[in-house]
Design an enzyme around this catalytic site. Sequence first.
Site, PDB file in Angstrom:
ATOM      1  CG  HIS A  23      -2.052  -0.937   1.247  1.00 43.15           C
ATOM      2  ND1 HIS A  23      -2.783  -0.981   0.214  1.00 43.15           N
ATOM      3  CD2 HIS A  23      -2.350  -2.150   1.995  1.00 43.15           C
ATOM      4  CE1 HIS A  23      -3.709  -2.136   0.326  1.00 43.15           C
ATOM      5  NE2 HIS A  23      -3.469  -2.816   1.416  1.00 43.15           N
ATOM      6  CD  GLU A  57      -3.970  -8.317   5.935  1.00 42.87           C
ATOM      7  OE1 GLU A  57      -3.882  -7.428   6.432  1.00 42.87           O
ATOM      8  OE2 GLU A  57      -3.139  -8.568   5.036  1.00 42.87           O
ATOM      9  CD  GLN A  90       0.083  -7.730   6.537  1.00 41.57           C
ATOM     10  OE1 GLN A  90       0.081  -7.204   5.586  1.00 41.57           O
ATOM     11  NE2 GLN A  90      -0.547  -7.073   7.813  1.00 41.57           N
TER      12      GLN A  90
HETATM   13  C1  3PY Z   1      -3.784  -3.545   8.189  1.00 40.60           C
HETATM   14  O1  3PY Z   1      -4.003  -3.324   9.520  1.00 40.60           O
HETATM   15  O2  3PY Z   1      -4.744  -4.124   7.436  1.00 40.60           O
HETATM   16  C2  3PY Z   1      -2.499  -3.524   7.975  1.00 40.60           C
HETATM   17  O3  3PY Z   1      -2.118  -4.397   6.763  1.00 40.60           O
HETATM   18  C3  3PY Z   1      -1.320  -2.809   8.306  1.00 40.60           C
HETATM   19  O4  3PY Z   1      -1.076  -1.786   7.189  1.00 40.60           O
END
Ligand code: 3PY
Length: 267
Positions: free
Chosen positions: A47, A162, A160
């Site tokens: 990003h 997420e 990650q």
């Molecule tokens: C998020 O919080 O989604 C991240 O990947 C940090 O930039």
Amino acid sequence: ATHTLLNSLKANKTAFGVWLTLPGLFHARTVAQASPNISWICIDSEHGLVPLVPSAAETVASIHGAVDGTAGPSAIVRIPATGASDSTSWQIKYALDAGARGVIVPMVSTAEKAREVASDCRFPPIGRRGFGSPFTQGNWGLSTADYLTSANGSVVVMVQIETPEAVKNVKEIAAVDGIDVLFIGPYDLSISLGYPPPSPDPHPEVEKIIQQILYSAHDAGKKCAIFCISGSQSARRATEGFDIINVTSDTGAMSEGIARQLSSATA
Ligand code: 3PY
């Protein structure tokens, strides 16, 4: 060369880092020199506006050369491709050939993808990373055989967590050999679960999931990382047991610093 992030992890010390969202060698160097307490800098090619090709390589070198003496932050690259994409392999190869001490791979949601990431990060016989770039080996001053061993033994592999799918699979992902760190992205985690973004703290329901991810990482003998936006938020996460914490970003810290100086000038 010193690998400050890895040394912190081995010593069980919290590794505080800074996010780099803007390109420029002097910019990266300025951030790296800002505090002796920066253990790592994430060059954000997902990003942020630091293109993976070719700027990340120069940025890695600039960070590693920024601090005189033995220590200094470890340069880490967040690659643009998500764990769901076929591009992860070549982007990891590029980042590590550039001399990055580790990678952050966004949105890795299954154990299968995590296994692919772990394999992409290491040379055979452990993984499937291809060998060829002379530059990092040259900088490290090692023979080819020693470079392969040293790179395999020191790379910090972060995926990650997420998405809802990643939360469902978190135990299996944490158990994957060669995944060193589960990296929580609180913003994507919140919005993908249908909650508002953190402001600055996550919704209590998201917070429960964050604590479960932390527990799952440690239960599997792995480290856990989280993205924060301030020193006070980071201090709290350190108390909770997070091993790797992003404290601020170049742009965030710059805007805050400018606003603070202007408000005291005009008070
Ligand atoms: C998020 O919080 O989604 C991240 O990947 C940090 O930039």
